[in-house]
Design a protein around this motif. Sequence first.
Motif, PDB file in Angstrom:
ATOM      1  N   ASP A  35     -13.660 -27.115  -8.837  1.00  0.00           N
ATOM      2  CA  ASP A  35     -13.896 -25.707  -8.458  1.00  0.00           C
ATOM      3  C   ASP A  35     -13.167 -25.397  -7.156  1.00  0.00           C
ATOM      4  N   THR A  36     -13.364 -26.265  -6.169  1.00  0.00           N
ATOM      5  CA  THR A  36     -12.739 -26.062  -4.856  1.00  0.00           C
ATOM      6  C   THR A  36     -11.226 -26.163  -4.951  1.00  0.00           C
ATOM      7  N   LEU A  37     -10.734 -27.156  -5.685  1.00  0.00           N
ATOM      8  CA  LEU A  37      -9.283 -27.346  -5.807  1.00  0.00           C
ATOM      9  C   LEU A  37      -8.618 -26.102  -6.391  1.00  0.00           C
ATOM     10  N   LEU A  38      -9.163 -25.585  -7.478  1.00  0.00           N
ATOM     11  CA  LEU A  38      -8.549 -24.428  -8.142  1.00  0.00           C
ATOM     12  C   LEU A  38      -8.627 -23.174  -7.272  1.00  0.00           C
ATOM     13  N   LYS A  39      -9.732 -23.025  -6.558  1.00  0.00           N
ATOM     14  CA  LYS A  39      -9.863 -21.860  -5.686  1.00  0.00           C
ATOM     15  C   LYS A  39      -8.890 -21.924  -4.518  1.00  0.00           C
ATOM     16  N   GLN A  40      -8.719 -23.115  -3.949  1.00  0.00           N
ATOM     17  CA  GLN A  40      -7.920 -23.253  -2.732  1.00  0.00           C
ATOM     18  C   GLN A  40      -6.433 -23.463  -2.991  1.00  0.00           C
ATOM     19  N   MET A  41      -6.032 -23.708  -4.220  1.00  0.00           N
ATOM     20  CA  MET A  41      -4.634 -24.025  -4.513  1.00  0.00           C
ATOM     21  C   MET A  41      -3.648 -22.994  -3.958  1.00  0.00           C
ATOM     22  N   PRO A  42      -3.924 -21.684  -4.059  1.00  0.00           N
ATOM     23  CA  PRO A  42      -2.974 -20.710  -3.492  1.00  0.00           C
ATOM     24  C   PRO A  42      -2.872 -20.781  -1.965  1.00  0.00           C
ATOM     25  N   SER A  43      -3.829 -21.448  -1.310  1.00  0.00           N
ATOM     26  CA  SER A  43      -3.857 -21.506   0.150  1.00  0.00           C
ATOM     27  C   SER A  43      -3.357 -22.836   0.716  1.00  0.00           C
ATOM     28  N   PHE A  44      -2.848 -23.728  -0.139  1.00  0.00           N
ATOM     29  CA  PHE A  44      -2.364 -25.012   0.352  1.00  0.00           C
ATOM     30  C   PHE A  44      -1.317 -24.788   1.442  1.00  0.00           C
ATOM     31  N   LEU A  45      -1.322 -25.680   2.454  1.00  0.00           N
ATOM     32  CA  LEU A  45      -0.461 -25.534   3.630  1.00  0.00           C
ATOM     33  C   LEU A  45       0.578 -26.643   3.693  1.00  0.00           C
ATOM     34  N   LYS A  46       1.830 -26.271   3.929  1.00  0.00           N
ATOM     35  CA  LYS A  46       2.890 -27.253   4.121  1.00  0.00           C
ATOM     36  C   LYS A  46       2.654 -27.990   5.444  1.00  0.00           C
ATOM     37  N   PRO A  47       2.577 -29.323   5.432  1.00  0.00           N
ATOM     38  CA  PRO A  47       2.343 -30.060   6.684  1.00  0.00           C
ATOM     39  C   PRO A  47       3.490 -29.867   7.674  1.00  0.00           C
ATOM     40  N   ASP A  48       3.191 -30.003   8.954  1.00  0.00           N
ATOM     41  CA  ASP A  48       4.190 -29.803  10.008  1.00  0.00           C
ATOM     42  C   ASP A  48       5.369 -30.759   9.876  1.00  0.00           C
ATOM     43  N   PHE A  49       5.121 -31.967   9.343  1.00  0.00           N
ATOM     44  CA  PHE A  49       6.186 -32.972   9.283  1.00  0.00           C
ATOM     45  C   PHE A  49       7.107 -32.799   8.071  1.00  0.00           C
ATOM     46  N   TRP A  50       6.849 -31.806   7.241  1.00  0.00           N
ATOM     47  CA  TRP A  50       7.658 -31.614   6.015  1.00  0.00           C
ATOM     48  C   TRP A  50       9.152 -31.555   6.342  1.00  0.00           C
ATOM     49  N   ASP A  51       9.513 -30.705   7.288  1.00  0.00           N
ATOM     50  CA  ASP A  51      10.928 -30.543   7.649  1.00  0.00           C
ATOM     51  C   ASP A  51      11.439 -31.746   8.443  1.00  0.00           C
ATOM     52  N   GLU A  52      10.577 -32.307   9.286  1.00  0.00           N
ATOM     53  CA  GLU A  52      10.983 -33.465  10.080  1.00  0.00           C
ATOM     54  C   GLU A  52      11.420 -34.622   9.193  1.00  0.00           C
ATOM     55  N   PHE A  53      10.689 -34.853   8.104  1.00  0.00           N
ATOM     56  CA  PHE A  53      11.018 -35.941   7.178  1.00  0.00           C
ATOM     57  C   PHE A  53      11.987 -35.508   6.082  1.00  0.00           C
ATOM     58  N   LYS A  54      12.407 -34.214   6.123  1.00  0.00           N
ATOM     59  CA  LYS A  54      13.353 -33.669   5.128  1.00  0.00           C
ATOM     60  C   LYS A  54      12.826 -33.873   3.698  1.00  0.00           C
ATOM     61  N   LEU A  55      11.553 -33.543   3.504  1.00  0.00           N
ATOM     62  CA  LEU A  55      10.929 -33.722   2.197  1.00  0.00           C
ATOM     63  C   LEU A  55      11.374 -32.638   1.224  1.00  0.00           C
ATOM     64  N   GLU A  56      11.527 -33.016  -0.032  1.00  0.00           N
ATOM     65  CA  GLU A  56      11.843 -32.090  -1.110  1.00  0.00           C
ATOM     66  C   GLU A  56      10.838 -32.297  -2.231  1.00  0.00           C
ATOM     67  N   LYS A  57      10.495 -31.238  -2.918  1.00  0.00           N
ATOM     68  CA  LYS A  57       9.492 -31.310  -3.971  1.00  0.00           C
ATOM     69  C   LYS A  57       9.903 -32.317  -5.050  1.00  0.00           C
ATOM     70  N   LYS A  58       8.944 -33.164  -5.413  1.00  0.00           N
ATOM     71  CA  LYS A  58       9.102 -34.208  -6.428  1.00  0.00           C
ATOM     72  C   LYS A  58      10.107 -35.284  -6.021  1.00  0.00           C
ATOM     73  N   GLN A  59      10.379 -35.381  -4.713  1.00  0.00           N
ATOM     74  CA  GLN A  59      11.332 -36.377  -4.215  1.00  0.00           C
ATOM     75  C   GLN A  59      10.694 -37.289  -3.169  1.00  0.00           C
ATOM     76  N   TYR A  60       9.386 -37.486  -3.238  1.00  0.00           N
ATOM     77  CA  TYR A  60       8.675 -38.377  -2.325  1.00  0.00           C
ATOM     78  C   TYR A  60       7.377 -38.829  -2.987  1.00  0.00           C
ATOM     79  N   MET A  61       6.776 -39.879  -2.444  1.00  0.00           N
ATOM     80  CA  MET A  61       5.486 -40.385  -2.905  1.00  0.00           C
ATOM     81  C   MET A  61       4.440 -40.155  -1.818  1.00  0.00           C
ATOM     82  N   VAL A  62       3.181 -40.122  -2.227  1.00  0.00           N
ATOM     83  CA  VAL A  62       2.052 -40.056  -1.292  1.00  0.00           C
ATOM     84  C   VAL A  62       1.183 -41.291  -1.518  1.00  0.00           C
ATOM     85  N   MET A  63       0.675 -41.870  -0.440  1.00  0.00           N
ATOM     86  CA  MET A  63      -0.175 -43.045  -0.562  1.00  0.00           C
ATOM     87  C   MET A  63      -1.394 -42.923   0.348  1.00  0.00           C
TER      88      MET A  63
END
Length: 373
Positions: A178-206
Amino acid sequence: MLVSIIAGARPNFMKIAPIIEAIRKAHDEGYSINYRLIHTGQHYDKKMSGDFFEQLGIPEPDANLEAGGGTQAEQTAAIMVRFEKELLENKPNLVIVVGDVTSTMACAITAQKLCIPVAHVEGGIRSGDWSMPEEINRLVTDSITNYFFTTSEVANTNLRNSGVPDERVFFVGNTMIDTLLKQMPSFLKPDFWDEFKLEKKQYMVMTLHRPSNVDDPEQLKSLLGVLENSSNDQPVIFPVHPRTRNNLQKFGIQLEKVKMVEPLSYLEFNYLVQHAKGVITDSGGITEETTVMGVPCMTLRNSTERPETCALGTNELLGTDPIALEQALTRLYAGKWKEGVVPPLWDGHTAERIVKHICEIFDVKSEETVSVL
C-alpha cells in the motif's frame, strides 16, 4: 473504539502508515473508531526512524517509549514495562502489531497479560529458521494473537496447520505494498546519483546486515569479492547498515567497485531500487518491493519467510555461497532472469480491508448506520 498501533523499527513504519490513513478515513466517514500511535523507540536513529515519519506522512506518535538500545532481552523488557504503563493509562479495545521485530512480540505479550485482544498484521509468515530472532518473534506473537491479517495463502496455510481456526484469519494483502504504490510518484533521486554517474538499469543495489553474512570476515570478504571482481563494469551501490560498516572497518575490507553510502531514506532508497539492474539483499521486506516493481532480486539467505516472492515474483533464494551469487549475476547480465508477477491482493488496498474487518469484528458502525437503525 480505540485501537493502539505499535511501531518500533524501520520495517514497521511502511506498514502502519496506510492503516492510520484507513482508520482516519473510516472515522471521517462517521465510524466510531480512533487510534493511538505508540512508537517503542526500538530504532531511534534519524535515518532509521525519523525520516520515515516525515516522508510517509505518519503523525507524531501519541507516546514514545524510548526503549532503544541494549541486548534483545533488555530491549524486550524495557518495551514491556513501558508499554504496560501506556496501556493502563490509555486502555484500547485492540492492539495492532505489525511484522516481526522485537516490539511486535513484546507488545503482544504485554497486551494479552492485560486481557486486551491483539491483531497481528503479517501474521503466519515463517522461515523455519529458529536462529533468526525474527522467527522467534513471529512464533511467540502468533501463539497469542486473536486476529490474523495475512499477506499470502502460504501464511494462511501455516496458521491453519498450527491450529488457528479460519474465522480468525483474514487474507487481506500487504500493507507495505500500500505504502509503496502510494509513494512511488514521490521517490527521490539520491544526492550521489550524479556523483557516481549512475544510469537507469546500469547499476546494482545491495543491502547486507544479517550475522551469517557480515559477522564472519571470510564470508563478508568473499561476497564482496564477487562484486569487486565481476567482469561486468556496473557499479554496486551499498547503503551500509551501521553494524555492517563497523565490521568492514574491523576486518580492514577496502572496496572500489562497491560504493558505500549512508543509510537512505525510504523515498531515496526505493528510487534507487526502482531503477536498478538488480538487487542483492538479505532483507525480507526488500524482496516484496522488488517483486512489485519488477526488479530482479537475489536473496543471500538459506530460507525465506516470503516464499511468494520466489514462487511468483522476481526473487531468487541463493543461500550464502558466494559461488551462487556469481552464477546468479552471470544470468542477470546475460538477460536470463525470470519474469515475475505481483501476488494476489498486493494492490494498494490492504489497509482498507483491515479496517473494514476490524469494524465488523467489533461491531463498529457509522453514525449514518446507527441513525437508520
